[in-house]
Design a protein around this motif. Sequence first.
Motif, PDB file in Angstrom:
ATOM      1  N   LYS A 532       0.823  -1.205   0.000  1.00 12.88           N
ATOM      2  CA  LYS A 532       0.000   0.000   0.000  1.00 12.88           C
ATOM      3  C   LYS A 532       0.848   1.242   0.000  1.00 12.88           C
ATOM      4  O   LYS A 532       1.861   1.309   0.671  1.00 12.88           O
ATOM      5  N   PHE A 533       0.401   2.205  -0.670  1.00 18.43           N
ATOM      6  CA  PHE A 533       0.956   3.554  -0.607  1.00 18.43           C
ATOM      7  C   PHE A 533       2.414   3.643  -1.020  1.00 18.43           C
ATOM      8  O   PHE A 533       3.041   4.673  -0.870  1.00 18.43           O
ATOM      9  N   ALA A 534       2.958   2.555  -1.555  1.00 15.02           N
ATOM     10  CA  ALA A 534       4.359   2.641  -1.971  1.00 15.02           C
ATOM     11  C   ALA A 534       4.387   2.987  -3.444  1.00 15.02           C
ATOM     12  O   ALA A 534       3.752   2.326  -4.254  1.00 15.02           O
ATOM     13  N   GLN A 535       5.084   4.013  -3.782  1.00 16.56           N
ATOM     14  CA  GLN A 535       5.140   4.413  -5.180  1.00 16.56           C
ATOM     15  C   GLN A 535       6.509   4.109  -5.735  1.00 16.56           C
ATOM     16  O   GLN A 535       7.497   4.133  -5.022  1.00 16.56           O
ATOM     17  N   ASN A 536       6.540   3.821  -6.976  1.00 14.48           N
ATOM     18  CA  ASN A 536       7.808   3.630  -7.658  1.00 14.48           C
ATOM     19  C   ASN A 536       8.475   4.997  -7.803  1.00 14.48           C
ATOM     20  O   ASN A 536       7.913   5.917  -8.369  1.00 14.48           O
ATOM     21  N   GLN A 537       9.646   5.108  -7.263  1.00 10.34           N
ATOM     22  CA  GLN A 537      10.240   6.431  -7.177  1.00 10.34           C
ATOM     23  C   GLN A 537      11.051   6.827  -8.403  1.00 10.34           C
ATOM     24  O   GLN A 537      11.802   7.773  -8.364  1.00 10.34           O
ATOM     25  N   SER A 538      10.921   6.053  -9.486  1.00 15.38           N
ATOM     26  CA  SER A 538      11.742   6.420 -10.657  1.00 15.38           C
ATOM     27  C   SER A 538      11.217   7.696 -11.279  1.00 15.38           C
ATOM     28  O   SER A 538      10.122   8.162 -10.974  1.00 15.38           O
ATOM     29  N   THR A 539      11.990   8.223 -12.181  1.00 15.01           N
ATOM     30  CA  THR A 539      11.697   9.564 -12.691  1.00 15.01           C
ATOM     31  C   THR A 539      10.367   9.629 -13.411  1.00 15.01           C
ATOM     32  O   THR A 539       9.736  10.658 -13.459  1.00 15.01           O
ATOM     33  N   GLY A 540       9.956   8.532 -13.991  1.00  9.66           N
ATOM     34  CA  GLY A 540       8.749   8.607 -14.809  1.00  9.66           C
ATOM     35  C   GLY A 540       7.489   8.882 -14.034  1.00  9.66           C
ATOM     36  O   GLY A 540       6.440   9.147 -14.585  1.00  9.66           O
ATOM     37  N   THR A 541       7.584   8.781 -12.731  1.00 10.74           N
ATOM     38  CA  THR A 541       6.336   8.896 -11.988  1.00 10.74           C
ATOM     39  C   THR A 541       6.067  10.268 -11.425  1.00 10.74           C
ATOM     40  O   THR A 541       5.112  10.479 -10.714  1.00 10.74           O
ATOM     41  N   ARG A 542       6.903  11.186 -11.723  1.00 16.51           N
ATOM     42  CA  ARG A 542       6.689  12.493 -11.109  1.00 16.51           C
ATOM     43  C   ARG A 542       5.370  13.092 -11.527  1.00 16.51           C
ATOM     44  O   ARG A 542       4.715  13.801 -10.791  1.00 16.51           O
ATOM     45  N   ASN A 543       4.982  12.784 -12.753  1.00 13.52           N
ATOM     46  CA  ASN A 543       3.764  13.412 -13.211  1.00 13.52           C
ATOM     47  C   ASN A 543       2.538  12.564 -12.956  1.00 13.52           C
ATOM     48  O   ASN A 543       1.434  12.954 -13.262  1.00 13.52           O
ATOM     49  N   SER A 544       2.749  11.407 -12.460  1.00 16.08           N
ATOM     50  CA  SER A 544       1.576  10.545 -12.345  1.00 16.08           C
ATOM     51  C   SER A 544       0.830  10.847 -11.072  1.00 16.08           C
ATOM     52  O   SER A 544       1.394  11.251 -10.068  1.00 16.08           O
ATOM     53  N   GLY A 545      -0.430  10.657 -11.112  1.00 17.35           N
ATOM     54  CA  GLY A 545      -1.252  10.868  -9.920  1.00 17.35           C
ATOM     55  C   GLY A 545      -1.445   9.550  -9.209  1.00 17.35           C
ATOM     56  O   GLY A 545      -0.645   8.643  -9.339  1.00 17.35           O
ATOM     57  N   GLY A 546      -2.468   9.434  -8.529  1.00 19.45           N
ATOM     58  CA  GLY A 546      -2.758   8.165  -7.860  1.00 19.45           C
ATOM     59  C   GLY A 546      -2.141   8.114  -6.470  1.00 19.45           C
ATOM     60  O   GLY A 546      -1.148   8.762  -6.183  1.00 19.45           O
ATOM     61  N   SER A 547      -2.732   7.355  -5.673  1.00 19.55           N
ATOM     62  CA  SER A 547      -2.285   7.305  -4.287  1.00 19.55           C
ATOM     63  C   SER A 547      -1.399   6.106  -4.028  1.00 19.55           C
ATOM     64  O   SER A 547      -0.924   5.930  -2.935  1.00 19.55           O
ATOM     65  N   GLY A 548      -1.194   5.265  -5.045  1.00 15.64           N
ATOM     66  CA  GLY A 548      -0.390   4.078  -4.778  1.00 15.64           C
ATOM     67  C   GLY A 548      -1.223   2.940  -4.212  1.00 15.64           C
ATOM     68  O   GLY A 548      -0.710   1.920  -3.839  1.00 15.64           O
ATOM     69  N   LEU A 549      -2.515   3.150  -4.180  1.00 13.70           N
ATOM     70  CA  LEU A 549      -3.351   2.093  -3.626  1.00 13.70           C
ATOM     71  C   LEU A 549      -3.752   1.078  -4.667  1.00 13.70           C
ATOM     72  O   LEU A 549      -4.102  -0.038  -4.348  1.00 13.70           O
ATOM     73  N   GLY A 550      -3.695   1.524  -5.911  1.00 14.42           N
ATOM     74  CA  GLY A 550      -4.284   0.727  -6.976  1.00 14.42           C
ATOM     75  C   GLY A 550      -3.838  -0.722  -6.997  1.00 14.42           C
ATOM     76  O   GLY A 550      -4.660  -1.629  -6.935  1.00 14.42           O
ATOM     77  N   LEU A 551      -2.534  -0.920  -7.051  1.00 11.70           N
ATOM     78  CA  LEU A 551      -2.060  -2.296  -7.177  1.00 11.70           C
ATOM     79  C   LEU A 551      -2.351  -3.098  -5.930  1.00 11.70           C
ATOM     80  O   LEU A 551      -2.626  -4.286  -5.989  1.00 11.70           O
ATOM     81  N   ALA A 552      -2.292  -2.442  -4.797  1.00 11.02           N
ATOM     82  CA  ALA A 552      -2.580  -3.164  -3.553  1.00 11.02           C
ATOM     83  C   ALA A 552      -4.009  -3.675  -3.561  1.00 11.02           C
ATOM     84  O   ALA A 552      -4.288  -4.822  -3.206  1.00 11.02           O
ATOM     85  N   ILE A 553      -4.909  -2.808  -3.998  1.00 12.38           N
ATOM     86  CA  ILE A 553      -6.316  -3.229  -4.062  1.00 12.38           C
ATOM     87  C   ILE A 553      -6.475  -4.344  -5.086  1.00 12.38           C
ATOM     88  O   ILE A 553      -7.180  -5.323  -4.845  1.00 12.38           O
ATOM     89  N   CYS A 554      -5.798  -4.173  -6.217  1.00 12.16           N
ATOM     90  CA  CYS A 554      -5.899  -5.205  -7.258  1.00 12.16           C
ATOM     91  C   CYS A 554      -5.471  -6.549  -6.700  1.00 12.16           C
ATOM     92  O   CYS A 554      -6.131  -7.568  -6.904  1.00 12.16           O
ATOM     93  N   LYS A 555      -4.360  -6.510  -6.016  1.00 12.80           N
ATOM     94  CA  LYS A 555      -3.857  -7.776  -5.477  1.00 12.80           C
ATOM     95  C   LYS A 555      -4.878  -8.412  -4.555  1.00 12.80           C
ATOM     96  O   LYS A 555      -5.110  -9.616  -4.578  1.00 12.80           O
ATOM     97  N   ARG A 556      -5.503  -7.586  -3.759  1.00 12.46           N
ATOM     98  CA  ARG A 556      -6.471  -8.151  -2.829  1.00 12.46           C
ATOM     99  C   ARG A 556      -7.694  -8.685  -3.538  1.00 12.46           C
ATOM    100  O   ARG A 556      -8.214  -9.744  -3.202  1.00 12.46           O
ATOM    101  N   PHE A 557      -8.139  -7.974  -4.559  1.00  9.75           N
ATOM    102  CA  PHE A 557      -9.266  -8.492  -5.315  1.00  9.75           C
ATOM    103  C   PHE A 557      -8.905  -9.825  -5.944  1.00  9.75           C
ATOM    104  O   PHE A 557      -9.679 -10.782  -5.925  1.00  9.75           O
TER     105      PHE A 557
END
Lengths: 740, 154
Positions: A532-557
């Motif tokens: 949860k809430f962990a974002q990939n800190q590489s340069t490409g993500t500076r512009n991305s939004g999202g809270s970092g929850l997406g994949l965590a939720i996906c995994k749980r589903f």
Amino acid sequence: MESCNCIEPQWPPDDLLMKYQYISDFFIALAYFSIPLELIYFVKKSAVFPYRWVLVQFGAFIVLCGATHLINLWTFTVHSRTVASVMTTAKVLTAAVSCITALMLVHIIPDLLSVKTRELFLKNKAAELDREMGLIRTQEETGRHVRMLTHEIRSTLDRHTILKTTLVELGRTLALEECALWMPTRTGLELQLSYTLRQQNPVGYTVPIHHPVINQVFSSNRAVKISPNCPVARLRPAGKYMPGEVVAVRVPLLHLSNFHINDWPELSTKRYALMVLMLPSDSARQWHVHELELVEVVADQVAVALSHAAILEESMRARDLLMEQNVALDLARREAETAIRARNDFLAVMNHEMRTPMHAIIALSSLLQETELTPEQRLMVETILKSSNLLATLINDVLDLSRLEDGSLQLDLGTFNLYAVFREVLNLIKPIASVKKLHVSLTLAPDLPEYAIGDEKRLMQTILNIVGNAVKFSKEGSISITAFVAKLDTLRDSKAPEFLPVLSDNHFYLRVQVKDSGSGINPLDIPKLFTKFAQNQSTGTRNSGGSGLGLAICKRFVNLMEGHIWIESEGLGKGCTAILIVKLGMAERVNESKLPYMPKMPTNHGQTAFPGLKVLVMDENGVSRMVTKGLLLHLGCDVTMVGSSDECLRLVSHEHKVVFMDICVPGIDSYGITIRIHEKFTKRHERPLLVALTGNTDKVKKENCMRAGMDGLILKPVSLDKMRSVLTDLLEHRVFFEAI
Amino acid sequence: MEVGQMQRRLVDYTKSLFMEGFLDAQFLQLQQLQDESNPDFVVEVVSLFFDDSEKLLNDLTMALDQPNVDFKKVDAHVHQLKGSSSSIGAQRVKNACIAFRSFCEEQNIDATLRCLQQVKQEYYLVKNKLETMLRLEQQIVAAGGSIPMIELGF
């Protein structure tokens, strides 16, 4: 007789010799007579004398000899023939008896001599037995001492008491001057004086352990005599007296770990304590063997008692520790529960609080959209709407995630169109992809079933999330989505070792692969992606939004759908592939009546299924009544509507085949009506079938309906198909209770 | 606007109502029941729904305005409204009613007032949407076209 020594009436006064002879003879005779008397007397006195017969002979012999000598008296002077004959007889007899006696004595005397030998032998034996007795007694006493000591030592489990008691009792039993116990220090390099008998508080007097004398004592399990000058024995101030003998014995200190189940400890422990015992100085006492043995036995007992005490101490300590831990754990658990409860309450409230204004914003913005707006205003309103939708999604996500973690989320299973899900995802993602000039391709395997059973909304959410991520993190290139049915060999992927799929007839595993040519992910970061809430800190993500929850939720589903999701990437700049496998049910027949996203309108069935069937519908709610009526009319029934129980009772007749009653209205006593209808129509074939319509129900309600005499129960909302099948079943079986 | 365009617009609009959760499958059922023998079924049901709901909402407002709120009565009204909205397929109104009922059970006045606001809000929204939709249908019919069956396949 020539020389007859006749006794003259008067002795010749000048024959002194004769006189002496006369007197001697007399005395001899006397002695000869008295000796047998004495013998007889004493033999009679003693009970044990085996040779009576010999004595008699001997007595006879002596008596006769005496007689002979006595008669001799008369032969000094002139004597008559009678005397001579008597004398002769006496002599003859004496001779006979004495010969016989002599012969007898040959037998007797060796015997008599051997008596002496036997007596000596018996005396020796007696002395020996005495000695042994003494030994046994000593041993017994030692044993008694040991038992007493052991009893004292083992009567307590307190280490200190054990040691003190040992020393005291030993001191008393053996009358020692000093008794001391040296314990090894923690380092094991020194022996420290721990307990003494006489001195109350031994100062921490230490002695290095590698002294030759100490080594000698430790290497044998016997009590060893040591020199009083040894450092361990120098306990008393050197007095002017000769110090007594000192004995030292080792006391093994056993540990819990030394006790093997199958074999007793072979004293492989190297830890020994040293017990030193000193006899009183100047007493010239020596250490006896039995005393040494006593000391050895005591040392062993002490060892055992000490280890028991140690074990007990340890177990008490462990138990205390466990109790403390228990208390701490309990507290922690309660705190955690409180925290969870607080969080749930907070979320519930916040959810409600947050959703209300969100709804207001969304609703009013969409209303605003309907009105006349300038293009600029329209753009602004659309942005507002999009943002608020996003926010609403986020709120839902957070709530979902917390519900997922609680385990309270359950999948909404239903039949849905799988192909449509993918197409929908494609449609949703196409605009963004085309803006970024990314090419998106979708490949569905031909053996992928069109319809499946599962949670459509969440599956779409998951796929959309993954595809969205792929689009988000790719600046150029293409994205390919492939979906196919996973076969067993592909299921057992080395990348998913803990995923154990179970194949069954009603299910299949859907495998979706989303490959992008974007920035890729460092393989080391992959495990963190799903947290949860962990974002990939590489340069490409500076512009991305999202809270970092997406994949965590996906995994749980995905986990809820008994599947697995993972991401593979060669590295930065090499793109990545997201793979998802979920278990879906096979849809046998398509139930088209509940498809909110993709509603298909079937053509109206012109046929009437139940022509002319007379039905009575009782429902207080006007709208609901109208809808039910419409349903039944559509099916060709002849419907009578009533709005209250009285009307119902009034109008119901034997012509009505079915009566539908809405029982979830609080005011209506549907059970009462049921009973009254039963009373009204006593004959079974005349009575209409009574079916309860209700919006929500539970087992209890269902049982009450059954008991009251209802023939059926249906849950609202009722679809056309459902009503059709219900009526069919009802008319055929005369009963229909929907499964709750 | 010519008929085809209007029809397309109606289809899109209806689709959006479903997507946004204003209506659910029950509404489709209603549409299914409309046929030659019953051409105005949907309109009738919807109108009845509007009348019913207005009345219920008024009753609710009055009931919650009382100093001593009779929660049983309030609950009964909400129950009715829930029943009506679920019969017609007004999903969001129904959900709001469900929440309303739970607060009624707790006899929480502030929460129920808030719920009432929410229910009203939802109701007006869905009313608006339905009226728009029906108006579109009428326009199409007036222009000589037929109301398209919503077939939302891809």
